[in-house]
Design a protein around this motif. Structure first.
Motif, PDB file in Angstrom:
ATOM      1  N   HIS A 185       0.809  -1.206   0.000  1.00 33.51           N
ATOM      2  CA  HIS A 185       0.000   0.000   0.000  1.00 33.51           C
ATOM      3  C   HIS A 185       0.851   1.269   0.000  1.00 33.51           C
ATOM      4  O   HIS A 185       0.402   2.306  -0.486  1.00 33.51           O
ATOM      5  N   GLN A 186       2.066   1.202   0.516  1.00 33.25           N
ATOM      6  CA  GLN A 186       2.965   2.354   0.441  1.00 33.25           C
ATOM      7  C   GLN A 186       3.313   2.654  -1.012  1.00 33.25           C
ATOM      8  O   GLN A 186       3.306   3.813  -1.436  1.00 33.25           O
ATOM      9  N   ARG A 187       3.611   1.620  -1.786  1.00 30.52           N
ATOM     10  CA  ARG A 187       3.920   1.802  -3.204  1.00 30.52           C
ATOM     11  C   ARG A 187       2.712   2.339  -3.963  1.00 30.52           C
ATOM     12  O   ARG A 187       2.829   3.263  -4.782  1.00 30.52           O
ATOM     13  N   GLU A 188       1.538   1.770  -3.698  1.00 29.90           N
ATOM     14  CA  GLU A 188       0.329   2.221  -4.385  1.00 29.90           C
ATOM     15  C   GLU A 188      -0.034   3.654  -4.007  1.00 29.90           C
ATOM     16  O   GLU A 188      -0.480   4.428  -4.857  1.00 29.90           O
ATOM     17  N   THR A 189       0.161   4.015  -2.747  1.00 27.41           N
ATOM     18  CA  THR A 189      -0.128   5.378  -2.298  1.00 27.41           C
ATOM     19  C   THR A 189       0.821   6.371  -2.948  1.00 27.41           C
ATOM     20  O   THR A 189       0.393   7.445  -3.394  1.00 27.41           O
ATOM     21  N   ALA A 190       2.090   6.029  -3.026  1.00 27.21           N
ATOM     22  CA  ALA A 190       3.068   6.920  -3.660  1.00 27.21           C
ATOM     23  C   ALA A 190       2.727   7.130  -5.134  1.00 27.21           C
ATOM     24  O   ALA A 190       2.783   8.257  -5.639  1.00 27.21           O
ATOM     25  N   THR A 191       2.334   6.076  -5.809  1.00 32.75           N
ATOM     26  CA  THR A 191       1.950   6.185  -7.214  1.00 32.75           C
ATOM     27  C   THR A 191       0.689   7.039  -7.370  1.00 32.75           C
ATOM     28  O   THR A 191       0.610   7.877  -8.275  1.00 32.75           O
ATOM     29  N   ALA A 192      -0.283   6.849  -6.477  1.00 41.41           N
ATOM     30  CA  ALA A 192      -1.521   7.634  -6.541  1.00 41.41           C
ATOM     31  C   ALA A 192      -1.253   9.109  -6.267  1.00 41.41           C
ATOM     32  O   ALA A 192      -1.848   9.984  -6.914  1.00 41.41           O
ATOM     33  N   ILE A 193      -0.351   9.413  -5.329  1.00 47.34           N
ATOM     34  CA  ILE A 193      -0.004  10.806  -5.039  1.00 47.34           C
ATOM     35  C   ILE A 193       0.674  11.442  -6.247  1.00 47.34           C
ATOM     36  O   ILE A 193       0.378  12.578  -6.621  1.00 47.34           O
ATOM     37  N   LYS A 194       1.569  10.718  -6.881  1.00 46.32           N
ATOM     38  CA  LYS A 194       2.255  11.240  -8.061  1.00 46.32           C
ATOM     39  C   LYS A 194       1.275  11.483  -9.205  1.00 46.32           C
ATOM     40  O   LYS A 194       1.375  12.490  -9.918  1.00 46.32           O
ATOM     41  N   ARG A 195       0.309  10.590  -9.384  1.00 53.87           N
ATOM     42  CA  ARG A 195      -0.707  10.782 -10.429  1.00 53.87           C
ATOM     43  C   ARG A 195      -1.602  11.971 -10.113  1.00 53.87           C
ATOM     44  O   ARG A 195      -1.954  12.741 -11.003  1.00 53.87           O
ATOM     45  N   ALA A 196      -1.977  12.116  -8.840  1.00 50.34           N
ATOM     46  CA  ALA A 196      -2.825  13.242  -8.443  1.00 50.34           C
ATOM     47  C   ALA A 196      -2.093  14.566  -8.632  1.00 50.34           C
ATOM     48  O   ALA A 196      -2.697  15.571  -9.021  1.00 50.34           O
ATOM     49  N   ARG A 197      -0.797  14.583  -8.394  1.00 51.99           N
ATOM     50  CA  ARG A 197      -0.003  15.793  -8.621  1.00 51.99           C
ATOM     51  C   ARG A 197       0.052  16.124 -10.106  1.00 51.99           C
ATOM     52  O   ARG A 197      -0.088  17.284 -10.498  1.00 51.99           O
ATOM     53  N   PHE A 198       0.238  15.120 -10.920  1.00 44.58           N
ATOM     54  CA  PHE A 198       0.332  15.335 -12.360  1.00 44.58           C
ATOM     55  C   PHE A 198      -0.996  15.838 -12.929  1.00 44.58           C
ATOM     56  O   PHE A 198      -1.013  16.693 -13.814  1.00 44.58           O
ATOM     57  N   MET A 199      -2.114  15.318 -12.408  1.00 41.77           N
ATOM     58  CA  MET A 199      -3.432  15.724 -12.886  1.00 41.77           C
ATOM     59  C   MET A 199      -3.862  17.074 -12.312  1.00 41.77           C
ATOM     60  O   MET A 199      -4.823  17.662 -12.780  1.00 41.77           O
ATOM     61  N   GLY A 200      -3.172  17.551 -11.281  1.00 40.49           N
ATOM     62  CA  GLY A 200      -3.483  18.855 -10.715  1.00 40.49           C
ATOM     63  C   GLY A 200      -4.372  18.829  -9.491  1.00 40.49           C
ATOM     64  O   GLY A 200      -4.830  19.875  -9.045  1.00 40.49           O
ATOM     65  N   PHE A 201      -4.622  17.654  -8.935  1.00 36.81           N
ATOM     66  CA  PHE A 201      -5.455  17.563  -7.740  1.00 36.81           C
ATOM     67  C   PHE A 201      -4.683  17.906  -6.472  1.00 36.81           C
ATOM     68  O   PHE A 201      -5.249  18.410  -5.511  1.00 36.81           O
ATOM     69  N   LEU A 202      -3.384  17.602  -6.458  1.00 31.11           N
ATOM     70  CA  LEU A 202      -2.518  17.920  -5.323  1.00 31.11           C
ATOM     71  C   LEU A 202      -1.369  18.789  -5.796  1.00 31.11           C
ATOM     72  O   LEU A 202      -0.873  18.621  -6.917  1.00 31.11           O
ATOM     73  N   PRO A 203      -0.901  19.705  -4.957  1.00 31.37           N
ATOM     74  CA  PRO A 203       0.229  20.555  -5.365  1.00 31.37           C
ATOM     75  C   PRO A 203       1.554  19.802  -5.233  1.00 31.37           C
ATOM     76  O   PRO A 203       1.703  18.895  -4.410  1.00 31.37           O
ATOM     77  N   PHE A 204       2.523  20.191  -6.038  1.00 34.13           N
ATOM     78  CA  PHE A 204       3.858  19.624  -5.943  1.00 34.13           C
ATOM     79  C   PHE A 204       4.578  20.181  -4.728  1.00 34.13           C
ATOM     80  O   PHE A 204       5.264  19.462  -4.026  1.00 34.13           O
ATOM     81  N   VAL A 205       4.441  21.492  -4.500  1.00 38.72           N
ATOM     82  CA  VAL A 205       5.122  22.172  -3.399  1.00 38.72           C
ATOM     83  C   VAL A 205       4.085  22.940  -2.597  1.00 38.72           C
ATOM     84  O   VAL A 205       3.226  23.620  -3.161  1.00 38.72           O
ATOM     85  N   ILE A 206       4.173  22.815  -1.279  1.00 38.84           N
ATOM     86  CA  ILE A 206       3.287  23.573  -0.394  1.00 38.84           C
ATOM     87  C   ILE A 206       4.099  24.706   0.203  1.00 38.84           C
ATOM     88  O   ILE A 206       5.158  24.500   0.773  1.00 38.84           O
ATOM     89  N   LYS A 207       3.609  25.926   0.052  1.00 37.60           N
ATOM     90  CA  LYS A 207       4.353  27.084   0.554  1.00 37.60           C
ATOM     91  C   LYS A 207       3.965  27.413   1.970  1.00 37.60           C
ATOM     92  O   LYS A 207       2.935  27.178   2.444  1.00 37.60           O
TER      93      LYS A 207
END
Length: 65
Positions: free
Chosen positions: A43-65
């Motif tokens: 699940h760690q691998r799947e979560t990391a992949t899902a976070i990377k996909r969400a960042r690419f699609m624009g749902f999550l930011p790459f950098v939080i200020k």
């Protein structure tokens, strides 16, 4: 400590679930390690992949200020 996804019996981690994925991102925007998140290896691998996909699609930011 048990894996959250194994405990809830969640089979598939979807990158649309921003509320769940945001638990596994630190304040600086990095993906939390397996020791800090408490997830199993699968699940760690799947979560990391899902976070990377969400960042690419624009749902999550790459950098939080």
């Amino acid at each position: 400590m048990y894996c959250y996804f194994c405990k809830k019996n969640i089979q598939e981690i979807n990158f649309y679930d921003i509320n769940i994925l945001s638990r596994y991102i630190s304040r600086s925007g990095k993906i939390k390690s397996q020791k800090k998140s408490g997830l199993c290896s699968k699940h760690q691998r799947e979560t990391a992949t899902a976070i990377k996909r969400a960042r690419f699609m624009g749902f999550l930011p790459f950098v939080i200020k």
